[in-house]
Design an enzyme around this catalytic site. Structure first.
Site, PDB file in Angstrom:
ATOM      1  N   TYR A 152       0.797  -1.324  -0.052  1.00 56.10           N
ATOM      2  CA  TYR A 152      -0.132   0.229  -0.152  1.00 56.10           C
ATOM      3  C   TYR A 152       0.682   1.467   0.232  1.00 56.10           C
ATOM      4  O   TYR A 152       0.725   2.217  -0.727  1.00 56.10           O
ATOM      5  CB  TYR A 152      -1.071   0.053   1.297  1.00 56.10           C
ATOM      6  CG  TYR A 152      -1.898   1.133   1.273  1.00 56.10           C
ATOM      7  CD1 TYR A 152      -2.982   1.108   0.793  1.00 56.10           C
ATOM      8  CD2 TYR A 152      -1.597   2.114   2.193  1.00 56.10           C
ATOM      9  CE1 TYR A 152      -4.082   2.242   0.756  1.00 56.10           C
ATOM     10  CE2 TYR A 152      -2.562   3.063   2.302  1.00 56.10           C
ATOM     11  CZ  TYR A 152      -3.714   3.174   1.685  1.00 56.10           C
ATOM     12  OH  TYR A 152      -4.555   4.182   1.716  1.00 56.10           O
ATOM     13  N   LYS A 156       1.210   4.436  -3.039  1.00 55.99           N
ATOM     14  CA  LYS A 156       0.809   5.564  -2.696  1.00 55.99           C
ATOM     15  C   LYS A 156       1.744   6.482  -2.786  1.00 55.99           C
ATOM     16  O   LYS A 156       1.849   7.647  -3.172  1.00 55.99           O
ATOM     17  CB  LYS A 156       0.291   5.674  -1.214  1.00 55.99           C
ATOM     18  CG  LYS A 156      -1.151   5.066  -0.720  1.00 55.99           C
ATOM     19  CD  LYS A 156      -2.115   5.413  -1.798  1.00 55.99           C
ATOM     20  CE  LYS A 156      -3.423   4.854  -1.336  1.00 55.99           C
ATOM     21  NZ  LYS A 156      -4.532   5.631  -2.342  1.00 55.99           N
TER      22      LYS A 156
END
Ligand code: NAP
Length: 244
Positions: A152, A156
């Site tokens: 994740y 990002k």
């Protein structure tokens, strides 16, 4: 109040959570909205609930054919595309040494490749219009990293690179590209976090409360507005001071 009258806005992953809140706020400010998510019936239902000037179009952000169909449906309904918010995102959290390759791929595919595909398709239309606003929903963990979120955080952080590169490529055509990096925001995504993780985040938030989807929407609407014409390639943390 910011004015989006006659502006056409696409928010990916907008059937629930932050995406839905973004769509509601854009609609409240006069925009024509495209609700897009994984399920057609749900997209249409949310569109009906939000505004008479909203349509629902199913699109999986990892599927190029869906994205092309989304752009065409938007042009058919409203004739132009002024704002795109790349919001669709997922988590598949675990420590890196236990992380399956498929969970790495899935998170990178949806969170990063999805934003690339949508940006590429929308930019072609915005370049012809010589105007547009793109806002990418990153995360503070894309700036700082986070144990248990290697996939994740990487996705990002990648979004921030995509934001800065596309800002440089598209600026001469009147298109700005910025990112918002939310901190701890109350949605279904954060409801699944263990209590200890939740507590540790909240202890470090200077304004002493979790963020709301509306807090994120305020920042996104500003960056998508005419008033933000001189801001591009930036990352705005919406985290109540968590990263200060
Ligand atoms: P959420 O409640 O889980 O909503 C995510 C939305 O994305 C859902 O509507 C989901 O659809 C949709 N989606 C998932 N995969 C998709 C795909 N392949 N194509 C199209 N749509 C897809 O999450 P959220 O908390 O609102 O998060 C929204 C964004 O903010 C995400 O990018 C997230 O990473 C970011 N963010 C959130 C926080 C936070 O604290 N909540 C913090 C920082 C950043 P389904 O309903 O069908 O699954």
């Amino acid at each position: 109040m910011l004015d989006f009258t006659n502006k056409v806005v696409i928010v990916t992953g907008s059937a629930r959570g932050i995406g839905r809140s973004l769509a509601e706020e854009f609609a409240r400010c006069g925009a024509k909205i495209v609700i897009t998510d994984l399920d057609q019936a749900m997209c249409e239902q949310v569109a009906r609930e939000i505004s008479p000037n909203a349509i629902g179009v199913k699109a999986n952000v990892t599927a190029g054919a869906d994205i092309d169909a989304l752009m065409q449906a938007t042009l058919d309904a409203f004739g132009r595309i002024d704002v795109v918010v790349n919001n669709a995102g997922i988590t598949r959290d675990t420590l890196m040494i236990r992380m399956d390759e498929k969970d790495w791929d899935m998170v990178l595919d949806i969170n990063l490749k999805g934003a690339f595909l949508v940006t590429k398709a929308a930019a072609r239309i915005m370049m012809k219009q010589r105007s547009g606003r793109i806002v990418n929903i990153s995360s503070i963990v894309g700036l700082s990293g986070n144990a248990g979120q290697a996939n994740y955080s990487a996705s990002k952080a990648g979004l921030i690179g995509l934001t800065k590169s596309s800002a440089k490529e598209l600026c001469s055509r009147g298109i700005t590209v910025n990112a918002v990096a939310p901190g701890f925001i109350e949605t279904e995504m954060t409801h699944t976090l263990p209590e200890a993780v939740r507590k540790s985040f909240l202890e470090r938030v200077l304004v002493s409360r979790p963020g709301t989807p509306k807090d994120v929407a305020s920042a996104v609407l500003f960056l998508a507005s005419d008033e933000a014409a001189y801001i591009t390639g930036q990352v705005l943390a919406v985290d109540g001071g968590l990263t200060v």
